[in-house]
Design an enzyme around this catalytic site. Structure first.
Site, short mmCIF file in Angstrom:
data_model
loop_
_atom_site.label_atom_id
_atom_site.label_comp_id
_atom_site.label_asym_id
_atom_site.label_seq_id
_atom_site.Cartn_x
_atom_site.Cartn_y
_atom_site.Cartn_z
N HIS A 53 0.86 -0.91 0.31
CA HIS A 53 0.17 0.05 -0.18
C HIS A 53 1.14 1.49 -0.22
CE1 HIS A 53 -2.94 -3.14 2.12
NE2 HIS A 53 -3.38 -2.75 0.68
N GLU A 56 1.88 3.53 3.11
CA GLU A 56 2.39 3.13 4.32
C GLU A 56 3.70 2.98 3.98
OE1 GLU A 56 0.99 -0.88 4.91
OE2 GLU A 56 -1.49 0.17 4.64
N HIS A 148 3.54 -2.86 6.57
CA HIS A 148 2.77 -2.51 6.76
C HIS A 148 2.60 -1.70 8.57
CE1 HIS A 148 0.19 -4.29 3.60
NE2 HIS A 148 0.70 -5.39 3.34
N GLU A 211 1.66 -5.64 11.24
CA GLU A 211 0.90 -3.57 11.25
C GLU A 211 1.74 -3.19 11.97
OE1 GLU A 211 -1.05 -3.07 9.05
OE2 GLU A 211 -2.17 -4.26 8.31
#
Length: 329
Positions: A53, A56, A148, A211
């Site tokens: 993404h 990010e 991420h 994450e």
């Protein structure tokens, strides 16, 4: 080539696309794809990806900071490494994606969409990871860490999402995730189109989506907040000491997925709700026509709620907390 990220963002291959250094050989495979091979035999094939993404950016900066000493010949490397910046076009524009979320396209799902840059990118990344794993020894340990940051805040700012797998998870892999500072681990209960599910399903890799905090644009990241993850990655790459586990991660299992099917979809979760927020049994989560999503267990925890996804895509996950796993393979 001393700055992999700068070359990738520039959009052109470097003048020198491979080099042999005293301890390793590196090769620019394609835009945002770099392979690093130690001169000594390796027992691990490690894929580290970031920037799937494009908004990010902290994991991209950390990954670049880790591989720069390798490209400059200042550090040795232990495993064979495939470094991937997933969506360079989105990184350049600071967008999550330009047309389609790449992390829903793996496992051949890109074929379900019209020809576009992100469908082609998913196909190219599938090719790259397949060639990388198949070019090594059959007894190599295979890991894939996809880095991420999350769109929204979280009660667990750093957490990992593991793809569905019928195989038990190696104990050293779970230990490494704890050492990387993850406060929670989430297990999927069904196949999906993510990059980590692709590597896990097709190549038996121990894979995890990490994450690591909140999404910020380039130049706005406080990389000191990612110190544990960076140190844990250093241990894998350079053979340095693995940081001690500050606290054991809490474990969660996906209980249900909320899927948006069309324009009538309504998500009854406030926009400022944090990841891992708690909901009680019977609470209405979303509805679309006659379809209603409600909390089915005594309590469930929400993850990735987003009403603005495309039709047919996940608008949120609901989790139940489980006892800690202790697995070995």
């Amino acid at each position: 080539m001393h700055d992999f990220l700068a070359h990738t963002l520039h959009g052109e291959p470097p003048a020198i696309t491979q080099a042999r250094l005293p301890a390793l050989h590196w090769q620019w495979i394609d835009e945002g794809i770099l392979e690093i091979t130690p001169e000594q035999p390796a027992t691990m094939a490690l894929v580290i990806s970031a920037g799937i993404h494009g908004n990010e950016t902290a994991p991209v900066e950390i990954l670049n900071r880790l591989i720069t000493p390798l490209l400059q010949g200042d550090k040795p490397v232990l495993p064979r490494v495939l470094v991937i910046l997933g969506n360079p076009a989105a990184l350049r524009s600071n967008q999550r994606y330009t047309r389609i979320d790449v992390n829903r396209l793996f496992g051949g799902r890109w074929q379900q969409y019209d020809d576009c840059a992100e469908a082609r990118r998913a196909w190219r990344l599938e090719q790259a990871i397949e060639h990388f794993y198949h070019s090594g020894c059959c007894d190599e340990v295979r890991w894939h860490l996809d880095l991420h940051t999350a769109i929204r805040g979280s009660y667990h700012p750093r957490f990992g999402v593991l793809p569905y797998s019928a195989r038990p998870w190696p104990a050293d892999f779970l230990q490494w995730l704890g050492a990387a500072g993850l406060e929670a681990l989430v297990w999927h209960n069904a196949p999906g189109g993510t990059f980590t599910h692709f590597s896990c399903e097709h190549f038996a890799a121990s894979s995890c989506t990490l994450e690591l905090g909140k999404a910020q644009p380039f130049g706005s990241n406080d990389l000191s907040q990612f110190a544990a993850a960076e140190q844990a990655l250093s241990a894998l790459l350079y053979g340095e000491a693995l940081p001690a586990v500050a606290q054991q991660p809490r474990h969660y299992q996906v209980a249900q997925q909320i899927t948006r099917q069309g324009a009538q979809f309504q998500l009854h979760i406030d926009a400022d709700t944090l990841n891992f927020a708690r909901f009680s049994q019977g609470a209405l989560l979303a509805e679309e026509g006659e379809r209603r999503y409600v909390v089915q267990h005594a309590e469930e925890f929400v993850l990735f709620p987003n009403p603005n996804v495309a039709a047919g895509q996940r608008a949120g996950l609901m989790l139940v907390e489980t006892p800690p796993r202790s697995e070995t393979q």
